[in-house]
Design a protein around this motif. Structure first.
Motif, PDB file in Angstrom:
ATOM      1  N   VAL A  67       0.844  -1.204   0.000  1.00  0.00           N
ATOM      2  CA  VAL A  67       0.000   0.000   0.000  1.00  0.00           C
ATOM      3  C   VAL A  67       0.879   1.254   0.000  1.00  0.00           C
ATOM      4  O   VAL A  67       1.799   1.391   0.818  1.00  0.00           O
ATOM      5  CB  VAL A  67      -0.949  -0.010   1.218  1.00  0.00           C
ATOM      6  N   TYR A  68       0.569   2.168  -0.916  1.00  0.00           N
ATOM      7  CA  TYR A  68       1.342   3.407  -1.075  1.00  0.00           C
ATOM      8  C   TYR A  68       0.799   4.515  -0.172  1.00  0.00           C
ATOM      9  O   TYR A  68       1.562   5.317   0.380  1.00  0.00           O
ATOM     10  CB  TYR A  68       1.310   3.839  -2.541  1.00  0.00           C
ATOM     11  N   GLY A  69      -0.517   4.594  -0.047  1.00  0.00           N
ATOM     12  CA  GLY A  69      -1.110   5.670   0.749  1.00  0.00           C
ATOM     13  C   GLY A  69      -2.488   5.289   1.246  1.00  0.00           C
ATOM     14  O   GLY A  69      -3.123   4.355   0.744  1.00  0.00           O
ATOM     15  N   VAL A  70      -2.962   6.026   2.263  1.00  0.00           N
ATOM     16  CA  VAL A  70      -4.279   5.820   2.857  1.00  0.00           C
ATOM     17  C   VAL A  70      -4.977   7.172   2.938  1.00  0.00           C
ATOM     18  O   VAL A  70      -4.454   8.109   3.554  1.00  0.00           O
ATOM     19  CB  VAL A  70      -4.167   5.201   4.270  1.00  0.00           C
ATOM     20  N   VAL A  71      -6.128   7.278   2.297  1.00  0.00           N
ATOM     21  CA  VAL A  71      -6.932   8.503   2.332  1.00  0.00           C
ATOM     22  C   VAL A  71      -8.150   8.221   3.208  1.00  0.00           C
ATOM     23  O   VAL A  71      -8.924   7.307   2.920  1.00  0.00           O
ATOM     24  CB  VAL A  71      -7.384   8.928   0.927  1.00  0.00           C
ATOM     25  N   ILE A  72      -8.309   8.991   4.279  1.00  0.00           N
ATOM     26  CA  ILE A  72      -9.385   8.749   5.236  1.00  0.00           C
ATOM     27  C   ILE A  72     -10.495   9.783   5.028  1.00  0.00           C
ATOM     28  O   ILE A  72     -10.243  10.989   5.078  1.00  0.00           O
ATOM     29  CB  ILE A  72      -8.855   8.811   6.686  1.00  0.00           C
ATOM     30  N   VAL A  94      -0.662   8.524   5.578  1.00  0.00           N
ATOM     31  CA  VAL A  94      -2.077   8.566   5.981  1.00  0.00           C
ATOM     32  C   VAL A  94      -2.529  10.018   5.928  1.00  0.00           C
ATOM     33  O   VAL A  94      -1.919  10.892   6.559  1.00  0.00           O
ATOM     34  CB  VAL A  94      -2.278   7.994   7.396  1.00  0.00           C
ATOM     35  N   ALA A  95      -3.587  10.277   5.155  1.00  0.00           N
ATOM     36  CA  ALA A  95      -4.061  11.651   4.952  1.00  0.00           C
ATOM     37  C   ALA A  95      -5.460  11.826   5.527  1.00  0.00           C
ATOM     38  O   ALA A  95      -6.330  10.959   5.379  1.00  0.00           O
ATOM     39  CB  ALA A  95      -4.061  11.995   3.468  1.00  0.00           C
ATOM     40  N   LEU A  96      -5.678  12.980   6.183  1.00  0.00           N
ATOM     41  CA  LEU A  96      -6.955  13.303   6.824  1.00  0.00           C
ATOM     42  C   LEU A  96      -7.131  14.816   6.770  1.00  0.00           C
ATOM     43  O   LEU A  96      -6.152  15.567   6.795  1.00  0.00           O
ATOM     44  CB  LEU A  96      -6.922  12.816   8.279  1.00  0.00           C
ATOM     45  N   HIS A  97      -8.376  15.289   6.702  1.00  0.00           N
ATOM     46  CA  HIS A  97      -8.651  16.724   6.722  1.00  0.00           C
ATOM     47  C   HIS A  97      -8.225  17.310   8.076  1.00  0.00           C
ATOM     48  O   HIS A  97      -8.351  16.657   9.113  1.00  0.00           O
ATOM     49  CB  HIS A  97     -10.148  16.960   6.482  1.00  0.00           C
ATOM     50  N   ALA A  98      -7.769  18.553   8.079  1.00  0.00           N
ATOM     51  CA  ALA A  98      -7.241  19.181   9.294  1.00  0.00           C
ATOM     52  C   ALA A  98      -8.245  19.203  10.441  1.00  0.00           C
ATOM     53  O   ALA A  98      -7.874  19.021  11.606  1.00  0.00           O
ATOM     54  CB  ALA A  98      -6.777  20.603   8.975  1.00  0.00           C
ATOM     55  N   ASP A 153      -0.129  11.849   8.731  1.00  0.00           N
ATOM     56  CA  ASP A 153       1.107  12.552   8.393  1.00  0.00           C
ATOM     57  C   ASP A 153       0.941  13.430   7.156  1.00  0.00           C
ATOM     58  O   ASP A 153       1.883  14.096   6.744  1.00  0.00           O
ATOM     59  CB  ASP A 153       2.266  11.570   8.201  1.00  0.00           C
ATOM     60  N   ARG A 154      -0.263  13.430   6.584  1.00  0.00           N
ATOM     61  CA  ARG A 154      -0.565  14.352   5.485  1.00  0.00           C
ATOM     62  C   ARG A 154      -1.941  14.962   5.711  1.00  0.00           C
ATOM     63  O   ARG A 154      -2.807  14.347   6.332  1.00  0.00           O
ATOM     64  CB  ARG A 154      -0.546  13.642   4.128  1.00  0.00           C
ATOM     65  N   GLU A 155      -2.116  16.172   5.193  1.00  0.00           N
ATOM     66  CA  GLU A 155      -3.395  16.868   5.321  1.00  0.00           C
ATOM     67  C   GLU A 155      -4.131  16.851   3.979  1.00  0.00           C
ATOM     68  O   GLU A 155      -3.525  17.116   2.934  1.00  0.00           O
ATOM     69  CB  GLU A 155      -3.152  18.317   5.759  1.00  0.00           C
ATOM     70  N   ILE A 156      -5.411  16.508   4.030  1.00  0.00           N
ATOM     71  CA  ILE A 156      -6.249  16.593   2.834  1.00  0.00           C
ATOM     72  C   ILE A 156      -6.716  18.037   2.697  1.00  0.00           C
ATOM     73  O   ILE A 156      -7.394  18.560   3.587  1.00  0.00           O
ATOM     74  CB  ILE A 156      -7.465  15.651   2.934  1.00  0.00           C
TER      75      ILE A 156
END
Length: 341
Positions: A67-72, A94-98, A153-156
């Motif tokens: 798995v390269y990335g996870v968008v929540i 792993v990306a999630l809105h702030a 660790d990333r922001e949508i």
């Protein structure tokens, strides 16, 4: 039995069980990219759910380690629960809105006693009987899932394309169910050439046969008066204008005619608000209103935790009516009651 389904165009879904929950499962979507699969949501943090996710990925011809990335789509545990395990096994981002990332951070940092005292005060102010509030005054150790969720660790960022090499996946902010809920618009021609604009991973925002819970955004340290139902209705209209060819929701099944479903949900909430105004012909606390509202079972059959959710939903509808000038608090009432204007 492995539950994996091919939606075409490099998109598959895996059914990840939610233990002891009438929803049954979360649909985790597996999107092929030039760098490996990207997951949309991960499912509930439970050993059986983890095994189902791994088996489903194998049925899709891949593995957790690839798995390269996870968008929540949002922070709830049936969506974000397994994110930490996926990241640990794969090194995926792993990306999630702030707004939902802030909830995750607060959940991890807030001591249990603070939550229990806050909820006890909230329910007392809503008119809950002492017998309901009393258990919160003698808190036990927290054993619920989702209380140490993965920090993203990333922001949508709404409106931006996400890091899916070779794909076009754009974030659409749809607050309401949670403050940071996002839908994800796959801006590519539908593989079966259905009319409309691409496909939409809708999370819990737009479901084919369920109205998502719209409650208050709980924050012990923030007294801002939010309007989550108003946010949700505005978000619905935005998705309706998008007119995707197909909706890929997190529960139930894929469906077409997003604008039609949006209209049905807008009508549902307008009807519900009208019904609540009729109830408010007499002054009622949020608890009393929740007792009288129509749910999927009689109030006497609703378990303890679900009553808290029901009261939160009653309060979100009350806030909408007050903002619209159709209801108002009764001066001097304690706990506060509301009446139709």
């Amino acid at each position: 039995m492995v539950s994996a389904f091919d939606h075409g165009g490099g998109v598959r879904s895996v059914r990840v069980p939610i233990p002891d929950n009438p929803l049954g499962h979360t649909l985790v979507y597996v999107v092929d990219t030039d760098r490996g699969p990207v997951l949309v949501d991960t499912g509930w943090d439970d050993p059986g759910s983890w095994d189902a996710l791994r088996a489903g990925l194998a049925a899709c011809g891949t593995a957790v380690g690839e798995v390269y990335g996870v968008v929540i789509t949002h922070h709830h545990p049936d969506h974000h629960g397994l994110s930490a395990r996926v990241r640990e096994a794969s090194g995926a981002w792993v990306a999630l809105h702030a707004a939902d990332a802030a909830i995750v951070r607060r959940t991890r940092e807030t001591r249990p006693e603070r939550w229990f005292s806050y909820m006890a005060a909230k329910l007392t102010a809503a008119g809950a009987p002492e017998a309901h509030v009393a258990p919160l005054r003698t808190p036990r150790a927290r054993t619920l899932p989702g209380l140490s969720p993965a920090l993203p660790d990333r922001e949508i960022v709404p409106g931006e394309l996400l890091d899916l090499p070779g794909r076009r996946l754009r974030a659409v902010w749809t607050p309401g169910h949670t403050p940071g809920h996002v839908c994800l618009h796959l801006e590519e021609e539908h593989p079966a050439r259905l009319p409309g604009h691409g496909r939409l991973f809708s999370g819990d925002h737009l479901l084919p046969g369920i109205t998502p819970h719209i409650g208050l955004y709980e924050d012990p340290d923030d007294a801002t008066v939010t309007d989550p139902l108003g946010d949700y209705l505005d978000s619905l209209e935005r998705i309706g204008r998008l007119s995707p060819a197909e909706v890929l929701p997190a529960h139930q099944h894929a469906f077409a005619d997003a604008p039609g479903r949006v209209r049905a949900l807008l009508d549902h909430h307008e009807s519900r608000l009208a019904g609540l105004l009729a109830l408010l012909a007499e002054p009622l606390t949020p608890w009393q209103l929740a007792e009288r509202m129509e749910w999927n079972r009689p109030w006497t059959d609703i378990p303890y935790g679900s009553r808290n959710i029901a009261v939160s939903e009653a309060e979100s509808h009350l806030r909408r009516l007050v903002k619209l000038g159709r209801a108002e608090p009764v001066p001097g009432s304690d706990p506060v009651t509301y009446t139709a204007v």
